[in-house]
Design a protein around this motif. Structure first.
Motif, short mmCIF file in Angstrom:
data_model
loop_
_atom_site.label_atom_id
_atom_site.label_comp_id
_atom_site.label_asym_id
_atom_site.label_seq_id
_atom_site.Cartn_x
_atom_site.Cartn_y
_atom_site.Cartn_z
N ARG A 134 0.84 -1.20 0.00
CA ARG A 134 0.00 0.00 0.00
C ARG A 134 0.87 1.25 0.00
O ARG A 134 0.59 2.23 -0.68
N THR A 135 1.98 1.20 0.75
CA THR A 135 2.89 2.34 0.82
C THR A 135 3.49 2.66 -0.55
O THR A 135 3.57 3.82 -0.95
N ALA A 136 3.87 1.64 -1.31
CA ALA A 136 4.42 1.84 -2.65
C ALA A 136 3.37 2.44 -3.58
O ALA A 136 3.67 3.32 -4.39
N LEU A 137 2.12 1.98 -3.46
CA LEU A 137 1.04 2.50 -4.28
C LEU A 137 0.79 3.98 -3.96
O LEU A 137 0.67 4.81 -4.86
N ILE A 138 0.74 4.32 -2.67
CA ILE A 138 0.50 5.71 -2.27
C ILE A 138 1.64 6.61 -2.76
O ILE A 138 1.39 7.70 -3.28
N THR A 139 2.87 6.15 -2.64
CA THR A 139 4.02 6.92 -3.11
C THR A 139 3.92 7.18 -4.61
O THR A 139 4.15 8.30 -5.08
N ALA A 140 3.56 6.15 -5.38
CA ALA A 140 3.43 6.30 -6.84
C ALA A 140 2.28 7.25 -7.19
O ALA A 140 2.40 8.08 -8.09
N ALA A 141 1.15 7.14 -6.49
CA ALA A 141 0.00 8.01 -6.75
C ALA A 141 0.33 9.46 -6.41
O ALA A 141 -0.01 10.38 -7.17
#
Length: 96
Positions: free
Chosen positions: A66-73
């Motif tokens: 989830r952290t990687a997704l939030i960073t990319a978004a």
């Protein structure tokens, strides 16, 4: 799951879908997108907001944390994502 073996078609049971609102900010502008789904998670909401905000699918991690997704978004200008069940929204039915 109920199936009928009579004839060329196999009928599957209906799935009830809920209507969700995903609220987010894109480059300082508030946005809302509606999504029909069986359920919703924070990760789902971030993914939907990123796609709706125009982030290229190739830049959104699909199976990472989830952290990687939030960073990319956030790198695409998406922030402050939240979701809720639509008020007074009728449930939709869909074949599985």
């Amino acid at each position: 799951m109920r199936e009928e073996s009579d004839g060329p078609f196999k009928w599957q049971s209906l799935i009830e879908l809920n209507q969700y609102e995903i609220h987010y900010v894109l480059h300082g502008l508030k946005k809302v997108v509606l999504k029909s789904a069986k359920g919703m998670t924070e990760r789902d909401a971030w993914f939907i907001a990123a796609i709706d905000g125009g982030a290229p699918l190739s830049e959104i991690p699909s199976e990472q944390s989830r952290t990687a997704l939030i960073t990319a978004a956030e790198a695409q200008g998406v922030s402050m994502v939240r979701w809720n069940l639509c008020p007074r929204a009728p449930r939709q039915r869909s074949f599985s």
